[in-house]
Structures are given as C-alpha cells and as structure tokens.
Design an enzyme around this catalytic site. Structure first.
Site, mmCIF file in Angstrom:
data_model
loop_
_atom_site.group_PDB
_atom_site.id
_atom_site.type_symbol
_atom_site.label_atom_id
_atom_site.label_comp_id
_atom_site.label_asym_id
_atom_site.label_seq_id
_atom_site.Cartn_x
_atom_site.Cartn_y
_atom_site.Cartn_z
ATOM 1 N N TYR A 67 0.779 -1.252 0.046
ATOM 2 C CA TYR A 67 0.094 -0.060 -0.183
ATOM 3 C C TYR A 67 0.732 1.250 0.079
ATOM 4 C CZ TYR A 67 -3.649 3.314 1.914
ATOM 5 O OH TYR A 67 -4.531 4.213 2.056
ATOM 6 N N LYS A 93 1.278 4.132 -2.933
ATOM 7 C CA LYS A 93 1.030 5.370 -2.685
ATOM 8 C C LYS A 93 2.182 6.438 -3.060
ATOM 9 C CE LYS A 93 -3.511 5.160 -1.510
ATOM 10 N NZ LYS A 93 -4.668 5.854 -2.118
#
Ligand SMILES: NC(=O)c1ccc[n+]([C@@H]2O[C@H](COP(=O)([O-])OP(=O)(O)OC[C@H]3O[C@@H](n4cnc5c(N)ncnc54)[C@H](OP(=O)(O)O)[C@@H]3O)[C@@H](O)[C@H]2O)c1
Length: 274
Positions: free
Chosen positions: A159, A163
C-alpha cells in the site's frame, strides 16, 4: 459565489464514491455546485449513494465498475460527456490496501494489483479525462494518497509503496499538464471509514490521544481539502500534496508547548536555584 464555488456547470468524476472519503468528496463537490459522476464496484451501494445525493438536490449519475477496468474507466468519462457535456474535475480516490503483511510473504500478483488499482488506474483516468476534455478546456485532478506514503510501517509495504508512486505520479503530471490542468494530492491520516476500521475500531480513544489535534479524521475533513484544491481559490497550486492528518506527521513534537505549566514550573525552579 464563494471562493470554493464551482465554475458554472462544472462536472466532477469521483472514483470509489459509494462510501467513506469518496462519498464525502462527492457531497462536498455537489455543495459547491458540481454535477457528478460517481464510480464504485458494488452497483447497489453506488445506486444508494447516487440516490442520496439526488435527494439532497445534486445532479449525479453512477457508473458501476472497478477502477482498474479500462472499459469501465472509458465509460465513466464518456458518461460525464454524454450526460453533462464536460469533465472539469477528476478525483482518483478508489484504492486497495491489500496485500497486507510483510513484503517477504507478499504474493506478487496481489502486489501488482495494488499498483494497478492505486497508480495505473489514476494515470489511465487522467489520460482519458485529458483526451476527452481537459486538454482543450482545462481542469483539475486530485489524487487521494496517504500520510503513510512518506514513511514505512509494519504490514503496509505494498500500500505504502504504491501510494508513494501515486505521489510521484501527481508531481510528474502536474508538471506535464500545466498550465491547462492542475494536479494535486491530499494525504489523509487515519480517517473513520471502512477501509481503516481495522485500525480505529476499539482503539479510538488511544489513537485520538496520540494525535496533536486530539481526534481521528472524519471523511469530511478530507473532502473539504479536496473541495478547496479543485476550486479557483487554489488556482496557483499544482504539484502539491496537502496533508490532512490531525498532526500525525508532527506528533513527535506534540505536547512540548501545550503543557505550559510544566515548563513554567521547570523554568521557575531553575531560576530559584540560580
Ligand atoms: N481511511 C483512512 O484512514 C485513509 C487514510 C489514508 C488514505 N486513505 C485513502 O482514501 C481513499 C478512500 O478510502 P476510504 O477510507 O474512504 O475507503 P472505503 O471507506 O473503504 O471506501 C472505498 C470506496 O472505494 C470503492 N472501491 C474500492 N475499490 C475499488 C475499485 N477497485 N474500483 C472502484 N471502486 C473501488 C468502494 O466501493 P466498492 O467496494 O463497491 O468498489 C468504496 O466506495 C483511498 O485512496 C485510501 O487509500 C484512507
């Protein structure tokens, strides 16, 4: 017209807008006068969100489908043009936080999915919006990143890495698309949504106490930041990442000034000793 008011008839496409931050963004943009195209995978939840916005007076349509599905992405942009005749604002909000766990155990197919959903889909939609409308008429794009993109944390490697790539994509696109299109991001800290429930549920008091601003975030906190970034009030802002995190990033210094009494007592004691 307030400074955050949409230009006449402006249209916004918000991905992942059936709940959480995306729905709050849609609501906030509707309040500032935008007409809306909303996306999400589950059709019933999406239809309910669209109906709720319409009941409050918004002009909104839904386009069900996964954000990484190129056909559905094309349809979302086409729907904005077909239904409303333009596409001024794109908010790339939908994301996945899977695969969760140490990177040495990460399934690389799922790792790629994180990048497909969190990064590639944002680029594809920006390309589609650019080609369909923004390259001739201008517009603004906001990518929803995360405060965690700038540091490491346990179990969120896929993640966080995806990002961080989205942050870089934001800056790169901001440079490439200026001056016609402004591209910015918002990086939320912990916000009360389904995606983050596993973090805040049952731990809210402790988490709130650890934050300089004393509470976890609400979806509207992020929505207000997005509404400002897409408005003319931010007309000289591009390539920026707006941190909306209740002070998470600065918490190491929290409390050094607020408990004045402690410092004043220490200072008084030092003076007495001198
Ligand atoms: N909540 C936090 O603490 C937090 C912190 C930092 C950043 N963020 C970021 O904020 C954004 C929104 O998260 P949230 O917390 O609001 O999540 P959420 O409450 O779980 O809502 C996610 C929304 O996106 C949709 N969605 C999920 N995967 C999708 C896909 N592949 N294609 C299309 N739609 C999809 C969901 O509907 P369907 O499931 O029906 O598709 C739902 O409408 C994300 O980018 C997230 O990374 C959240």
């Amino acid at each position: 017209m307030t400074s955050a008011q949409a230009r006449d008839g402006a249209v916004a496409l918000v991905t992942g807008a059936s709940r959480g931050i995306g729905l709050a963004v849609a609501r906030s943009l509707a309040e500032s006068g935008h007409r809306l195209v909303l996306t999400a995978r589950a059709p019933d939840a999406l239809a309910a969100a669209v109906a709720a916005l319409r009941a409050d007076g918004a002009q909104a349509v839904g386009c069900a489908g996964g954000v990484a599905d190129s056909g559905r992405a094309q349809e979302g942009v086409a729907l904005a043009l077909r239904e409303f005749g333009r596409l001024d604002v794109l908010v790339n909000n939908a994301a996945t936080n899977a695969p969760y766990g140490p990177l040495m155990d990460a399934d690389l197919t799922r790792w790629r999915e994180a990048f497909t959903v969190n990064v590639e889909a944002a680029l594809r939609l920006t390309q589609l919006a650019w080609r369909a409308w923004m390259s001739r008429h201008g517009g603004t794009v906001v990518n929803i990143c995360t405060e965690g993109a700038s540091h490491v944390g346990p179990n969120v490697g896929a993640y966080g890495t995806s990002k961080a790539a989205l942050l870089h994509l934001t800056a790169q696109l901001a440079g490439e698309l200026a001056p016609l299109v402004r591209v910015n991001s918002v990086s939320p800290g912990l916000v009360r949504t389904e995606m983050a429930r596993f973090v805040w549920d049952g731990a809210e008091e402790r988490l709130a106490a650890s934050l300089p601003l004393g509470r976890i975030g609400e979806p509207q906190d992020v929505a207000r930041a997005v509404a400002w970034l897409v408005s003319d009030a931010a007309e000289w802002v591009t390539g920026a990442d707006l941190l909306v995190d209740g002070g998470t990033r600065v918490r190491a210094a929290a409390g050094t000034t607020a408990p004045h009494a402690v410092h004043e007592r220490l200072r008084a004691a030092a003076t007495d000793e001198a």
